[in-house]
Design a protein around this motif. Structure first.
Motif, PDB file in Angstrom:
ATOM      1  N   ASP A  73       0.649  -1.148  -0.128  1.00  0.00           N
ATOM      2  CA  ASP A  73       0.037   0.148   0.205  1.00  0.00           C
ATOM      3  C   ASP A  73       0.194   1.330   0.078  1.00  0.00           C
ATOM      4  O   ASP A  73       0.539   2.560  -0.421  1.00  0.00           O
ATOM      5  CB  ASP A  73      -0.695   0.135   1.404  1.00  0.00           C
ATOM      6  CG  ASP A  73      -2.520  -0.961   1.494  1.00  0.00           C
ATOM      7  OD1 ASP A  73      -2.405  -0.895   0.202  1.00  0.00           O
ATOM      8  OD2 ASP A  73      -2.519  -1.730   1.839  1.00  0.00           O
ATOM      9  N   ILE A  74       1.826   0.836  -0.453  1.00  0.00           N
ATOM     10  CA  ILE A  74       2.830   2.775  -0.200  1.00  0.00           C
ATOM     11  C   ILE A  74       3.194   2.855  -1.434  1.00  0.00           C
ATOM     12  O   ILE A  74       2.818   1.737  -2.375  1.00  0.00           O
ATOM     13  CB  ILE A  74       4.367   1.846   0.587  1.00  0.00           C
ATOM     14  CG1 ILE A  74       4.093   1.534   2.351  1.00  0.00           C
ATOM     15  CG2 ILE A  74       5.279   3.008   0.708  1.00  0.00           C
ATOM     16  CD1 ILE A  74       3.423   2.500   3.388  1.00  0.00           C
ATOM     17  N   ASP A  75       3.138   4.143  -1.829  1.00  0.00           N
ATOM     18  CA  ASP A  75       3.528   4.059  -3.062  1.00  0.00           C
ATOM     19  C   ASP A  75       4.623   5.758  -3.076  1.00  0.00           C
ATOM     20  O   ASP A  75       4.926   6.370  -2.523  1.00  0.00           O
ATOM     21  CB  ASP A  75       1.753   5.006  -4.007  1.00  0.00           C
ATOM     22  CG  ASP A  75       2.228   5.592  -4.936  1.00  0.00           C
ATOM     23  OD1 ASP A  75       3.546   5.572  -5.884  1.00  0.00           O
ATOM     24  OD2 ASP A  75       1.249   5.933  -4.848  1.00  0.00           O
ATOM     25  N   ILE A  76       6.415   5.131  -3.877  1.00  0.00           N
ATOM     26  CA  ILE A  76       6.950   5.740  -4.053  1.00  0.00           C
ATOM     27  C   ILE A  76       7.380   6.438  -5.106  1.00  0.00           C
ATOM     28  O   ILE A  76       7.483   4.909  -6.449  1.00  0.00           O
ATOM     29  CB  ILE A  76       7.541   4.822  -3.624  1.00  0.00           C
ATOM     30  CG1 ILE A  76       7.994   4.389  -2.386  1.00  0.00           C
ATOM     31  CG2 ILE A  76       9.866   5.326  -3.866  1.00  0.00           C
ATOM     32  CD1 ILE A  76       8.777   3.608  -1.441  1.00  0.00           C
ATOM     33  N   SER A  77       7.226   7.823  -5.338  1.00  0.00           N
ATOM     34  CA  SER A  77       7.347   8.272  -6.854  1.00  0.00           C
ATOM     35  C   SER A  77       8.111   9.367  -6.752  1.00  0.00           C
ATOM     36  O   SER A  77       8.564  10.086  -5.960  1.00  0.00           O
ATOM     37  CB  SER A  77       5.882   8.131  -7.654  1.00  0.00           C
ATOM     38  OG  SER A  77       5.457   9.585  -6.876  1.00  0.00           O
ATOM     39  N   ALA A  78       8.445   9.841  -7.845  1.00  0.00           N
ATOM     40  CA  ALA A  78       9.500  10.584  -9.056  1.00  0.00           C
ATOM     41  C   ALA A  78       8.717  11.173 -10.025  1.00  0.00           C
ATOM     42  O   ALA A  78       7.987  10.531 -10.758  1.00  0.00           O
ATOM     43  CB  ALA A  78      11.143   9.985  -9.353  1.00  0.00           C
ATOM     44  N   ARG A  79       9.286  12.414  -9.935  1.00  0.00           N
ATOM     45  CA  ARG A  79       8.036  12.679 -11.239  1.00  0.00           C
ATOM     46  C   ARG A  79       9.704  14.517 -11.769  1.00  0.00           C
ATOM     47  O   ARG A  79       9.557  15.118 -11.349  1.00  0.00           O
ATOM     48  CB  ARG A  79       6.687  13.268 -10.929  1.00  0.00           C
ATOM     49  CG  ARG A  79       6.182  14.519 -10.169  1.00  0.00           C
ATOM     50  CD  ARG A  79       5.038  14.728 -10.376  1.00  0.00           C
ATOM     51  NE  ARG A  79       4.995  15.656  -9.080  1.00  0.00           N
ATOM     52  CZ  ARG A  79       5.095  15.267  -7.464  1.00  0.00           C
ATOM     53  NH1 ARG A  79       4.704  14.663  -6.814  1.00  0.00           N
ATOM     54  NH2 ARG A  79       4.513  16.726  -6.798  1.00  0.00           N
ATOM     55  N   TYR A  80       8.720  14.973 -12.779  1.00  0.00           N
ATOM     56  CA  TYR A  80       9.073  15.747 -12.963  1.00  0.00           C
ATOM     57  C   TYR A  80       7.662  16.834 -12.961  1.00  0.00           C
ATOM     58  O   TYR A  80       6.487  15.893 -13.550  1.00  0.00           O
ATOM     59  CB  TYR A  80       9.631  16.335 -14.794  1.00  0.00           C
ATOM     60  CG  TYR A  80       9.425  17.484 -15.060  1.00  0.00           C
ATOM     61  CD1 TYR A  80      11.314  19.000 -14.073  1.00  0.00           C
ATOM     62  CD2 TYR A  80       8.886  17.866 -15.847  1.00  0.00           C
ATOM     63  CE1 TYR A  80      10.823  20.121 -14.774  1.00  0.00           C
ATOM     64  CE2 TYR A  80       9.024  19.325 -15.976  1.00  0.00           C
ATOM     65  CZ  TYR A  80      10.496  20.293 -15.810  1.00  0.00           C
ATOM     66  OH  TYR A  80      10.270  22.023 -15.899  1.00  0.00           O
ATOM     67  N   GLN A  81       7.242  18.240 -12.979  1.00  0.00           N
ATOM     68  CA  GLN A  81       6.440  19.056 -13.019  1.00  0.00           C
ATOM     69  C   GLN A  81       6.728  19.969 -13.371  1.00  0.00           C
ATOM     70  O   GLN A  81       7.882  21.290 -12.824  1.00  0.00           O
ATOM     71  CB  GLN A  81       5.902  19.099 -11.534  1.00  0.00           C
ATOM     72  CG  GLN A  81       4.474  19.806 -11.986  1.00  0.00           C
ATOM     73  CD  GLN A  81       3.591  19.653 -10.464  1.00  0.00           C
ATOM     74  OE1 GLN A  81       3.569  18.016  -9.917  1.00  0.00           O
ATOM     75  NE2 GLN A  81       2.472  20.257 -10.015  1.00  0.00           N
ATOM     76  N   GLY A  82       6.381  20.212 -14.380  1.00  0.00           N
ATOM     77  CA  GLY A  82       6.189  22.009 -14.755  1.00  0.00           C
ATOM     78  C   GLY A  82       5.317  22.971 -14.938  1.00  0.00           C
ATOM     79  O   GLY A  82       4.273  22.240 -14.815  1.00  0.00           O
ATOM     80  N   LEU A  83       5.582  24.532 -14.755  1.00  0.00           N
ATOM     81  CA  LEU A  83       4.640  25.327 -14.756  1.00  0.00           C
ATOM     82  C   LEU A  83       4.989  25.868 -16.216  1.00  0.00           C
ATOM     83  O   LEU A  83       6.216  26.882 -15.705  1.00  0.00           O
ATOM     84  CB  LEU A  83       4.794  25.815 -13.769  1.00  0.00           C
ATOM     85  CG  LEU A  83       5.135  25.160 -12.485  1.00  0.00           C
ATOM     86  CD1 LEU A  83       5.603  26.396 -10.897  1.00  0.00           C
ATOM     87  CD2 LEU A  83       3.819  24.537 -11.895  1.00  0.00           C
ATOM     88  N   SER A  84       3.880  26.144 -16.476  1.00  0.00           N
ATOM     89  CA  SER A  84       4.360  27.261 -18.160  1.00  0.00           C
ATOM     90  C   SER A  84       3.403  28.335 -17.240  1.00  0.00           C
ATOM     91  O   SER A  84       1.851  28.945 -17.558  1.00  0.00           O
ATOM     92  CB  SER A  84       3.264  26.460 -19.434  1.00  0.00           C
ATOM     93  OG  SER A  84       4.070  25.710 -19.447  1.00  0.00           O
ATOM     94  N   ARG A  85       4.159  29.963 -17.349  1.00  0.00           N
ATOM     95  CA  ARG A  85       3.696  31.092 -17.347  1.00  0.00           C
ATOM     96  C   ARG A  85       4.040  32.426 -18.059  1.00  0.00           C
ATOM     97  O   ARG A  85       5.347  32.530 -18.130  1.00  0.00           O
ATOM     98  CB  ARG A  85       4.508  31.568 -15.988  1.00  0.00           C
ATOM     99  CG  ARG A  85       3.819  30.658 -14.989  1.00  0.00           C
ATOM    100  CD  ARG A  85       4.651  30.926 -13.531  1.00  0.00           C
ATOM    101  NE  ARG A  85       6.152  30.650 -13.366  1.00  0.00           N
ATOM    102  CZ  ARG A  85       6.618  31.197 -12.706  1.00  0.00           C
ATOM    103  NH1 ARG A  85       6.383  32.654 -12.538  1.00  0.00           N
ATOM    104  NH2 ARG A  85       8.425  31.308 -13.260  1.00  0.00           N
TER     105      ARG A  85
END
Length: 178
Positions: A148-160
């Motif tokens: 039930d443990i979720d381990i993750s990595a991500r790139y999150q972008g913001l267009s401004r």
């Protein structure tokens, strides 16, 4: 009569959606640690926050869902007593999660509500202000389910305003199956 027809249509749609649902329905809540990248990283330090995901199974391997949360970034430099600069991100992102056993990939797209805040204080004056904006938000992530443990990595972008900034994040969450 129109209300009765509308209620019947909604109940029919819900029944079809429930019958068509093949995978798991989950709620996933976790904590995030984010490292700002590029120009964003020049002014802000490590971010901390929390995110929650609602996941609805569309097949044995796939889920669609929604990510909501808040991640706070403080100033990278010490600005002195009473002075501060901060940046907050509220992601509202639709997602698709595809499982390959315990491993999964997860592209996301939606809106990002961004808020900047500044406080300047001295013995002669106090000044504060804030600004908010909404921009396109997107993320690409990979994760691993360990029970039930979720381990993750991500790139999150913001267009401004024609420019892009973003951050890399690591997330640890607990998955509640419904």
């Amino acid at each position: 009569m129109k209300k009765l027809v509308l209620v019947c249509l909604l109940l029919t749609a819900f029944s079809i959606a429930t019958y068509a649902q093949k995978g798991a329905i989950d709620i996933n809540a976790g904590v995030d640690v984010a490292l700002p990248l590029g120009d964003f990283g020049e002014g802000f330090g490590t971010g901390f926050g929390a995110t929650a995901k609602g996941l609805y199974g569309v097949s044995d391997e796939g889920q669609v869902g929604l990510t909501l949360g808040y991640i706070h970034f403080g100033s990278k430099e010490d600005l002195g007593e009473g002075n501060s600069v901060s940046f907050g991100v509220i992601p509202i992102l639709a997602l698709y999660r595809h499982h390959f056993g315990s491993l999964y990939v997860e592209p996301q797209i939606g809106l990002s509500s961004n808020r900047s805040k500044i406080t300047v204080s001295s013995s002669e004056f106090n000044f504060g202000g804030s600004a908010s904006s909404t921009s396109l938000g997107y993320a690409a992530g990979i994760g691993y389910m360990l029970g039930d443990i979720d381990i993750s990595a991500r790139y999150q972008g913001l267009s401004r305003g024609g420019s892009s900034s973003g951050f890399a994040a690591i997330r640890i969450a607990y998955n509640f199956s419904l």
